[in-house]
Design an enzyme around this catalytic site. Sequence first.
Site, PDB file in Angstrom:
ATOM      1  CG  HIS A 120      -1.890   1.147   1.227  1.00 57.48           C
ATOM      2  ND1 HIS A 120      -3.243   0.955   1.354  1.00 57.48           N
ATOM      3  CD2 HIS A 120      -1.723   2.490   1.104  1.00 57.48           C
ATOM      4  CE1 HIS A 120      -3.858   2.124   1.324  1.00 57.48           C
ATOM      5  NE2 HIS A 120      -2.950   3.081   1.170  1.00 57.48           N
ATOM      6  NE  ARG A 123       0.915  12.204  -2.396  1.00 54.53           N
ATOM      7  CZ  ARG A 123      -0.071  11.714  -1.656  1.00 54.53           C
ATOM      8  NH1 ARG A 123      -1.022  10.957  -2.181  1.00 54.53           N
ATOM      9  NH2 ARG A 123      -0.116  11.969  -0.364  1.00 54.53           N
ATOM     10  CG  HIS A 180       0.418  15.306   1.956  1.00 49.43           C
ATOM     11  ND1 HIS A 180      -0.557  15.618   1.048  1.00 49.43           N
ATOM     12  CD2 HIS A 180       0.028  14.137   2.531  1.00 49.43           C
ATOM     13  CE1 HIS A 180      -1.514  14.698   1.073  1.00 49.43           C
ATOM     14  NE2 HIS A 180      -1.179  13.778   1.965  1.00 49.43           N
ATOM     15  CG  HIS A 209      -4.933   2.385   5.646  1.00 42.93           C
ATOM     16  ND1 HIS A 209      -6.260   2.429   5.936  1.00 42.93           N
ATOM     17  CD2 HIS A 209      -4.794   3.039   4.467  1.00 42.93           C
ATOM     18  CE1 HIS A 209      -6.897   3.078   4.988  1.00 42.93           C
ATOM     19  NE2 HIS A 209      -6.021   3.453   4.077  1.00 42.93           N
ATOM     20  CE  LYS A 260      -7.739   2.229  -0.748  1.00 46.19           C
ATOM     21  NZ  LYS A 260      -6.718   3.229  -0.462  1.00 46.19           N
ATOM     22  CG  ASP A 307      -1.709   4.939   3.937  1.00 48.43           C
ATOM     23  OD1 ASP A 307      -1.791   5.260   2.742  1.00 48.43           O
ATOM     24  OD2 ASP A 307      -2.492   5.373   4.804  1.00 48.43           O
ATOM     25  CB  ALA A 366      -4.756  12.927   6.062  1.00 53.77           C
ATOM     26  CG  HIS A 416      -9.800   4.844   3.203  1.00 50.50           C
ATOM     27  ND1 HIS A 416      -8.594   5.487   3.285  1.00 50.50           N
ATOM     28  CD2 HIS A 416     -10.524   5.271   4.270  1.00 50.50           C
ATOM     29  CE1 HIS A 416      -8.593   6.282   4.353  1.00 50.50           C
ATOM     30  NE2 HIS A 416      -9.745   6.174   4.961  1.00 50.50           N
ATOM     31  CG  ASN A 456      -4.775   8.685  -3.378  1.00 44.36           C
ATOM     32  OD1 ASN A 456      -3.738   8.109  -3.711  1.00 44.36           O
ATOM     33  ND2 ASN A 456      -4.889   9.331  -2.227  1.00 44.36           N
ATOM     34  CG  LEU A 488      -7.578  10.841   7.486  1.00 43.12           C
ATOM     35  CD1 LEU A 488      -8.292  11.600   6.389  1.00 43.12           C
ATOM     36  CD2 LEU A 488      -8.480  10.713   8.720  1.00 43.12           C
TER      37      LEU A 488
END
Length: 345
Positions: A16, A20, A253, A176, A101, A249, A265, A138, A44, A221
């Site tokens: 997982h 980016r 950022h 997660h 996902k 996970d 998050a 998720h 994502n 999260l």
Amino acid sequence: MSQIDSIILTRPDDMHLHVREGVALKSVIPDTARQFARAIIMPNLTNPVSTAKMAQEYRDEILSAAADTDFEPLMTLYLTDNTSAETIKEAVASGIIKALKLYPAGATTNSDKGVTQIKNIYPALEAMQKNDLPLLVHGEVTAPEIDIFDREKVFVETVLIPLMVDFPELKIVLEHITTADAVDYVSSAPATLAATITAHHLLMNRNAIFQGGIRPHHYCLPILKRETHRQALIKAATSGSPRFFLGTDSAPHAQNTKESACGCAGMYTAYHAMELYAEAFDKANALDMLEGFASDHGAEFYGLPYNKGSINLQRKRWQVPDTLALGDEKLIPLRAGEYCEWQLL
Ligand code: DOR
Ligand code: ZN
């Protein structure tokens, strides 16, 4: 018992991972490729990876960012309310899609195009079940009346359990996990269900979010939970059960988007992932269980061959850098300026 100071493991997989795109991708990929042979790549992006064609292009971008390595990205698609059985057919035909996902709409970073009602994707889920394509979830409900610390438990009770009944053959990974409730359910559910566990949820409880002041780099999260839940996760990860495996996970950022009035998050752990996991397993006197968790169980669940080669971890204290680069911006790794007790050779 004498102290273990060095361990050798089959090269592990990160089941997982967020990497980016663009310059950020180029910055973070070497950290993962140094430790892991393969990783399940989360879809994502700002424009979510929702078709086989997009996944093909994203895979090429990752491979070119990892050009000097033999790192293998395992691609996933992002489920939306509009994902059809046809999309699944194309995913299967592509040969590169390993899973899909499910982000409940509004659950986390770039989840606004996620699924609003699970029934909307039933045709897609039927096609996945038929083609043995796993569903990654998720596992949090996003209803405003549900307390943020209860989101996972309520998801298990109201979404996951009915889903397992409706799709008894569908492989599902509860991603997660953070609670004793999730551990208990996964342990007792049929073998079609497994779960990933992050290093940060093994190492920290929710006090870390408020340690001497508000700590944006400890916000992720699902959010960190109380100590009893952390202990349940440690027990699950070190149990040897094939139903639990490694998924960092790791979620980069830029510093300014974390240290903000409305911070993003995610924790960046890809830099020192195996070192963090080794520390968690060592503290539980369970270093002998790390290889199953990190290198075997995930491959077995996904039906992939075990990796060739190995990594070596040594008990040695070292200081985590204050900052890393994320393209032209700064990235603050977990434990920035603090120490790790294990080091990858
Ligand atoms: O903390 C998180 N960050 N949790 C997620 O589910 C998504 C991730 C991200 O993409 O930033
Ligand atoms: Zn994630």
